[in-house]
Design an enzyme around this catalytic site. Structure first.
Site, PDB file in Angstrom:
ATOM      1  N   GLY A 711       1.621  -6.740  -1.906  1.00  0.00           N
ATOM      2  CA  GLY A 711       1.609  -5.354  -2.328  1.00  0.00           C
ATOM      3  C   GLY A 711       2.854  -4.623  -1.861  1.00  0.00           C
ATOM      4  N   CYS A 712       3.144  -3.492  -2.500  1.00  0.00           N
ATOM      5  CA  CYS A 712       4.366  -2.739  -2.178  1.00  0.00           C
ATOM      6  C   CYS A 712       4.294  -2.115  -0.792  1.00  0.00           C
ATOM      7  CB  CYS A 712       4.602  -1.675  -3.246  1.00  0.00           C
ATOM      8  SG  CYS A 712       3.150  -0.660  -3.619  1.00  0.00           S
TER       9      CYS A 712
END
Length: 895
Positions: A711-712
């Site tokens: 995920g970012c």
């Protein structure tokens, strides 16, 4: 090659050092028998402790490659136990870094290595004297030691010695205090310095006996005269004299600074005294303590075997210094003077040269091949580089009229040459005189990392790798790569192999399967004839003044080693199917693939856009489809796709993944397709590989067929916390703020610009999926508090990190700089990074490093573009690795 003692190696693998009975020398027979039985019992108990040793070696493998760890373990166990290392420990280390010191020594002990420890206590002595109303006095840098000072020092040294021994024993290390009977001394100058000694004799027996009985010897730097008078001796001097007596492979000076620094305050990685001493002494920054230290170390090494070296290192980095090529502090060695020649006659004895060229070859016609090779070199324009003992030899063919690069036709290096870093000196000399170079290496070469660090680019062909540096992308490089791949399809003597480049490779090797080589740890033949590929984790140690072999990866390189699996050919692009292309991340990935030389979109699936033409993709016309799981199954069965990218919302992609898996089982193929999932669906599935190359072994990603893209938020947070995991004193808290593109294209309050204007919106304040992801990957609990703000793309993290010891901002920043040195997509900065500076960039910036006045808490900031390194760019990194391309191919640099 240095000898590896078989009995010792077996003992090491079993988890114990071999104990050699010597008690008969020191005691009557009954005592000798008892001593032998005790030692045999101890040896057996250590032998049964293989689990502990295996765990220690696993930790070592995390700081270096398996090859490095095994190589250095073999190297260190090739000498008697007391000849492994002498480690000098200053008083400040005992006061400020006792836990790191004991942890490092425990590692060595449990892996079966027995360093000899000599410690001082200068700062503690100054403090005690001041408290007693005695002002410390020095003359020419040497402490004047009167009777009162000596009494305080003697008591203090015994207390510090006992403290170190007890702490080691708490960690399961058997340690023996040795506070007398090792150093005999005369007065240095009784009138001038009082009770200060000059060591005249070293008695090794107490040290040897301690080690043979399974103890680490812990020595004070006190000495005695022949009459028994105790004298004070500087700990550096005592360690040096002990080293002269034991002749260890390593002399280690533990330092809070962790090494020597040049005029730009940069740590010097390595110094080769034979080549660099005069140059060093002429530098304006080389003065005072630094100058004296280098001169003293030079004098010490001149009285030790050439294989010995000195390391100046922080105690926390001792394992990295000892067990990796890159090291962590400053390594100082005598080195080897390099010689050069431009003809065979200049190289001297032809028979000696033949023996050097033959030594690593395992084919039956080795000598005949060498004869042919030397005939080839007669009259050629070449230059050879070698040391006096020819531990390392390189032959470089100069460029022909129609070529702009030199060719490394031969490189042969013995194991001792690798371990003494002759290889680095040699390559630095080659690079200085040859601005562009091409060479080949076998894919199973154990020192591939070293070659990766020397190259700008690479390409794989079967079991051969072509490396190069100094050749810009363009017609010449394309021609070279095409010739290399064409060579693999041709037999010797065919017309398309008549170039000097390929003829040199063939003649040097005798055939296409057995190349000339440098000696590997396994003493296998390895091919370095002419051609190329690029780097993994780990940096080869460089000279202080030679061009540093950067760990950064050029965009034309292949940073994962060839694992014999699925490397893409040079003349065929990998076909990509993008499932779920409507979102911002899908569009960002399309843009990257559009400019990538080795990937092409074959199918793009979006339910809402089906039937429309894909815009912004120029390689060919693509029409959006609405692919079903059944469609995907058939495409996989037919072998139509090389990389499947799932850019779908969480919880949606399982039917597609199942369809691909079923098709693979029904119709397996050698060149297996790869799935990269951008959702969170498989980030906690152990059968999938987590695709964060800066923290996960690139070799694992290169071999994977199922990759979960991080995920970012999680990517930036992990990179910002990971270097301090071992120093955590509590749970880190991540305050994260994302631009509204992170909320996706589906309308909601989190991407409603009107709602976000003059506002910041918190959400999912506990148990966010990224909180679990970060905690799971780092192995520690973290708190994560996400927010969304009005800017479009980019994430900012402010992270509060409790520490388990007092640290300075400089200490912490250095940890991060060392951890991410050469990582192309991680930038360590001084000030807190800003979102506007990272938007549209392909990496992560980490900075701030604000330390609380207590020294036990630091606040670190990190920024990332959530659509790029937080998603699409990272996806492309993983695709490149998994398909055998350069990791950063098609990814613009951060700056």
């Amino acid at each position: 090659m240095l000898p590896v003692r078989v009995a010792r190696a077996v003992a090491l693998r079993a988890g114990a050092r071999r104990v050699v009975p010597r008690a008969a020398r020191f005691a009557p027979s009954t005592l000798a028998a008892r001593s032998v039985n005790q030692r045999a019992s101890y040896s057996a108990s250590r032998t049964n402790d293989s689990t502990t040793r295996a765990a220690v070696i696993q930790v070592l493998n995390n700081i270096g490659s398996k090859r490095e760890v095994q190589q250095y373990l073999s190297h260190f166990s090739s000498v008697s136990q007391q000849q492994f290392a002498v480690i000098k420990v200053g008083g400040a280390i005992l006061t400020e870094h006792l836990d790191e010191l004991c942890s490092s020594l425990s590692f060595l002990y449990h892996v079966g290595l027995y360093p000899v420890i000599v410690h001082g206590a200068g700062p503690q002595l100054n403090k005690l004297l001041e408290e007693a109303g005695v002002e410390p006095q020095f003359e020419e840098g040497i402490r004047i030691t009167d009777g009162k000072t000596l009494g305080v020092a003697r008591k203090l040294f015994l207390a510090e010695n006992l403290k170190l021994v007890q702490r080691l024993e708490q960690l399961g290390v058997r340690a023996r205090p040795i506070t007398s009977s090792v150093f005999t001394a005369d007065y240095l100058d009784q009138d001038k310095w009082k009770f200060v000694g000059k060591i005249t004799e070293v008695n090794k027996e107490p040290v040897q006996t301690a080690i043979e009985n399974g103890y680490l010897p812990i020595l004070t730097s006190m000495a005695e005269t022949a009459e028994g008078q105790v004298l004070n001796v500087n700990a550096d001097v005592a360690a040096g004299e002990l080293a002269r007596a034991l002749e260890p492979l390593k002399v280690v000076y533990l330092s809070e600074k962790g090494g020597l620094f040049d005029g730009d305050a940069k740590k010097i990685s390595a110094i080769n005294l034979d080549e660099e001493f005069d140059h060093l002494m002429a530098q304006p920054w080389c003065k005072f303590g630094t100058r004296l230290k280098i001169k003293e170390i030079k004098e010490l090494l001149e009285n030790l075997p050439r294989s010995s070296s000195v390391a100046i290192i922080h105690p926390a980095d001792l394992q990295k210094e000892l067990f990796t090529d890159s090291g962590a502090g400053t390594l100082i060695r005598r080195g080897n003077k390099l010689l050069t020649a431009t003809s065979l006659e200049e190289m001297g004895d032809r028979n000696k040269l033949k023996e050097v060229l033959v030594r690593d070859r395992e084919v039956r016609d080795a000598r005949a091949t060498v004869d042919r090779y030397l005939e080839f070199l007669e009259g050629r324009d070449f230059k050879s580089y070698y040391d006096e003992s020819m531990k390392a030899l390189a032959v470089v063919l100069k460029p022909a009229a129609d070529e702009g690069y030199s060719t490394l036709a031969t490189l042969t290096i013995t194991k001792s040459g690798w371990l003494s870093n002759v290889a680095d000196n040699l390559f630095a000399a080659i690079k200085k005189e040859n601005p562009s170079l091409v060479w080949t290496v076998k894919a199973d070469d154990e020192n591939l990392t070293w070659f990766f660090d020397k190259a700008d680019g690479s390409i794989v062909r079967g079991n051969d790798i072509m490396f190069w540096y100094g050749i810009a992308p363009g017609e010449n490089l394309n021609k070279l790569m095409n010739e290399f791949t064409a060579q693999g399809r041709a037999m010797l003597g065919e017309s398309n192999l008549e170039s000097r480049l390929h003829r040199a490779a063939q003649i040097a090797s005798g055939n296409l399967k057995a190349h000339f080589a440098s000696g590997s740890v396994a003493n296998q033949a390895r091919g370095y004839s002419t051609l190329a590929r690029r780097p993994v984790m780990g940096t080869a140690r460089s000279s202080a003044f030679a061009p540093r072999a950067a760990r950064g990866y050029a965009t034309t390189t292949n940073p994962n080693p060839p694992y014999g699996k699925k490397h893409a050919s040079n003349d065929q692009r990998s076909r990509v199917a993008l499932i779920g292309a409507r979102g911002y991340t899908g569009q960002a990935l399309i843009d990257l693939i559009n400019s990538h030389p080795n990937f092409e979109l074959k199918n793009v699936s979006s339910r809402e856009l089906a039937g429309q033409t894909l815009k912004g993709y120029n390689k060919k016309e693509i029409v959006y489809e609405n692919l079903s799981a059944d469609d995907v199954r058939e495409m996989e069965k037919n072998g139509e796709i090389d990389v499947w990218v799932m850019a779908l919302p969480n919880g949606v992609c399982k039917p597609f993944v199942d369809a691909i898996t079923e098709a693979k089982q029904a119709a397996p193929r050698e060149d297996s397709s790869v799935i990269v999932d951008l959702s969170a669906d498989y980030r906690f599935d152990s059968s999938w590989t987590y695709g964060l190359p800066e923290l996960v072994k690139r070799s694992a990603i290169a071999q994977a067929t199922q990759i979960s893209n991080p995920g970012c938020y999680a990517t930036a947070a992990q990179l910002a916390i990971a270097p301090l995991v071992e120093h955590l004193g509590g749970e880190p808290t991540v305050f994260g703020v994302s631009g509204y593109s992170g909320a996706g294209t589906k309308p909601s309050l989190k991407n409603n610009v009107e709602y976000l204007t003059n506002n910041i919106v918190p959400y999912s304040l506990t148990d966010h999926i990224h909180e679990r992801e970060i905690s799971n990957q780092l192995g520690v609990n973290i708190g994560f508090i996400p927010h969304v703000a009005v800017w479009f793309q980019g994430i900012h993290h402010t992270i509060n990190i409790p520490l388990n010891k007092s640290m300075t901002s400089r200490d912490i920043r250095q940890i991060y700089q060392d951890r991410y040195a050469g990582e192309k997509l991680v930038k360590v900065v001084g000030e807190a990074p800003l979102v506007k500076a990272i938007s549209g960039k392909h990496g992560v910036e980490i900075g701030g490093f604000a330390v609380h006045s207590s020294g036990k808490r630091v606040v670190i900031c990190a920024t990332i573009d959530n659509l790029l390194k937080g998603a699409a760019t990272q996806c492309l990194q993983n695709m490149n690795l998994a398909r055998g391309y350069a990791e950063f191919e098609g990814i613009p640099p951060m700056d």
